[in-house]
Write a protein that holds these residues in place. Sequence first.
Motif, PDB file in Angstrom:
ATOM      1  N   GLN A   1       2.346   3.192  -4.739  1.00 28.68           N
ATOM      2  CA  GLN A   1       3.301   2.531  -3.840  1.00 28.68           C
ATOM      3  C   GLN A   1       4.539   3.410  -3.674  1.00 28.68           C
ATOM      4  O   GLN A   1       4.844   4.251  -4.524  1.00 28.68           O
TER       5      GLN A   1
ATOM      6  N   TRP B   1       8.629   2.817  -1.783  1.00 29.35           N
ATOM      7  CA  TRP B   1       9.549   1.965  -1.019  1.00 29.35           C
ATOM      8  C   TRP B   1      10.695   2.805  -0.468  1.00 29.35           C
ATOM      9  O   TRP B   1      11.273   3.636  -1.187  1.00 29.35           O
TER      10      TRP B   1
ATOM     11  N   LYS C   1       8.490  -1.631   1.652  1.00 26.55           N
ATOM     12  CA  LYS C   1       7.282  -0.916   1.230  1.00 26.55           C
ATOM     13  C   LYS C   1       6.748  -0.067   2.369  1.00 26.55           C
ATOM     14  O   LYS C   1       6.520  -0.565   3.488  1.00 26.55           O
TER      15      LYS C   1
ATOM     16  N   HIS D   1       8.586  -6.140  -4.900  1.00 27.19           N
ATOM     17  CA  HIS D   1       8.259  -4.708  -4.880  1.00 27.19           C
ATOM     18  C   HIS D   1       7.439  -4.338  -6.121  1.00 27.19           C
ATOM     19  O   HIS D   1       7.780  -3.410  -6.861  1.00 27.19           O
TER      20      HIS D   1
END
Length: 570
Positions: free
Chosen positions: A108, A110, A115, A351
């Motif tokens: 991931q 951000w 995101k 998140h």
Amino acid sequence: MSGLQVQAADTTLYVSPGEEGILQTALRQAREYRRRHDGGTAEIRLSAGIYRLYEALRFHPEDSHLQLTGEEGTVIAGSIQIKGWRKEGKLWVADVPDFNGRPIDFRQLWVNGKKAIRARSVADFEKMPRILNYDKKKQILWVPSRAMKVLKGEVGYTELVLHQMWEIGILRVKSIQTFGDSTAITFHQPEARIQFEHPWPSPMYHSKHDSPFYLVNSLALLDEPGEWYHDIRNHRLYYMPLRGENMMLADVEVPVLETLVELTGMSHRKPSDITFNHITFSYTSWMRPSYQGHVPLQAGMYLTEAYKLRPQIDRKNNHKLDNQGWLGRPESAIKVYYADSIHFKQCTFSHLGGMGLDYLEGCKGGVTSYSTFTDIALNGYVSGSFSPAGLETHLPYRPDLKDVCEYQEISRSLFTDVANEEWGCLAIAAGYVKNINIEHNEIHDVPYSAISLGWGWNRDSVCMRNNRVHANLIYRYAQHMYDCAGIYTLGNQPGTMITENVVRDIAKPSYVHDPNHWFYLYTDEGSSNITLQDNWTPSDKYLKNAVGPNNQWLNNGPQVSEQIKNRAGR
């Protein structure tokens, strides 16, 4: 000023962000203060700011009777920032630093709190291609060649995400070989063996609704604003900014931890009476799919071994069993294990690349209230066992009662944009639990069912009982998967009550495996001794599949009073 101050007149510690390990230091000081003063209570007050962890913050039985209270903007984070961006053509590139002396990988990213999209082959899921064939013996997936042209012949670390009924598979591509209009794909182990041997859930092929798929994690796929790719071999991060994003000023966060907080005890000695107030928990990952793939059975619980039974097993009082499966459990931002009365009040879980808050085993009590769960890759709130690793998951689980999670409460909380990567997960997932109370929550925009209660696919008497799902508001669920409901149950649960909930507004994705196989309420295999009463739904589209005895359905549907309907939610 940053640092830690102790107010000597009591057991209050004041902490502000700054030096590395400041939270670990504060926790140790509170622990030792209580030891020196023969117990009592303690409080750690956190001023606003980001507290970056280098490892999970661990609570032991010696940390009991403690509060951690934050101000608005208090964030406990498992990430590092990526800086030093430079422009290369349409893309921006940055070097990925080591963390704690080692290179890192992550699933991931951000940017300015939003995101970003791991580079993928489709921008619109409605345009996902469909598989052509599925060769279980040779462990080959056949797909249209035109769908693979985007890779430009490169395999690298590409993953294929496969939609299969009520779950997805995340499969690491090993090879691609094109034969005219069709391309054969093989996958790495162990997921290749599990994927092609396990019977349920299975991909659809040669059907009216063949399974869709998409590709992810290749530089060749990075073609839309908001997408990114990490070249792990060369430690370079590529990103295509959205309109208006200034990469010289952007806050770019990549997760380096899977877990932020662990509360761990033993059945006879537990952390207890610990409360987290006004704290945001953010920025984690879950890396197992990058190294072993991800082939789940249900609710994101992944299969470690699974295969089809021939002939089927005839189980007394249950329908015949045609499969075997053993499960593992994804990692969570907060893990509570043999700990009592662990509370989260007005907290935010956001998140997160794994699950959110997880009461795993042996937990008594614990209220989570007035909290928000959003932007979470897998399940939001989880409680109870989903079969131990050594137990075939269709067998009844009868643990010692001290090992069962009971009397947890999740209430007055908001769940949205949960399970946004693993579409078969849920806002709230409760397995083998007793006396859980799930009430007055608002759940919307989730990919599958909203609440799942129970486990085991059998009607045998086990440890589940007296659970309560009351006055929750559920809407815009099933954004990606069907064979679902707003509220879904499994197993024998004497005394369980599902009452005064509102379930409405199911999503209508075009690519589900069966466009009619969705429900407002769904009692599935073995569901027994459950009362469903006064739940408002637009119609009586319910399913009672292979259930056990003594379920009561009383006054559910659009005729439920407006007063009950209006009370649902937060």
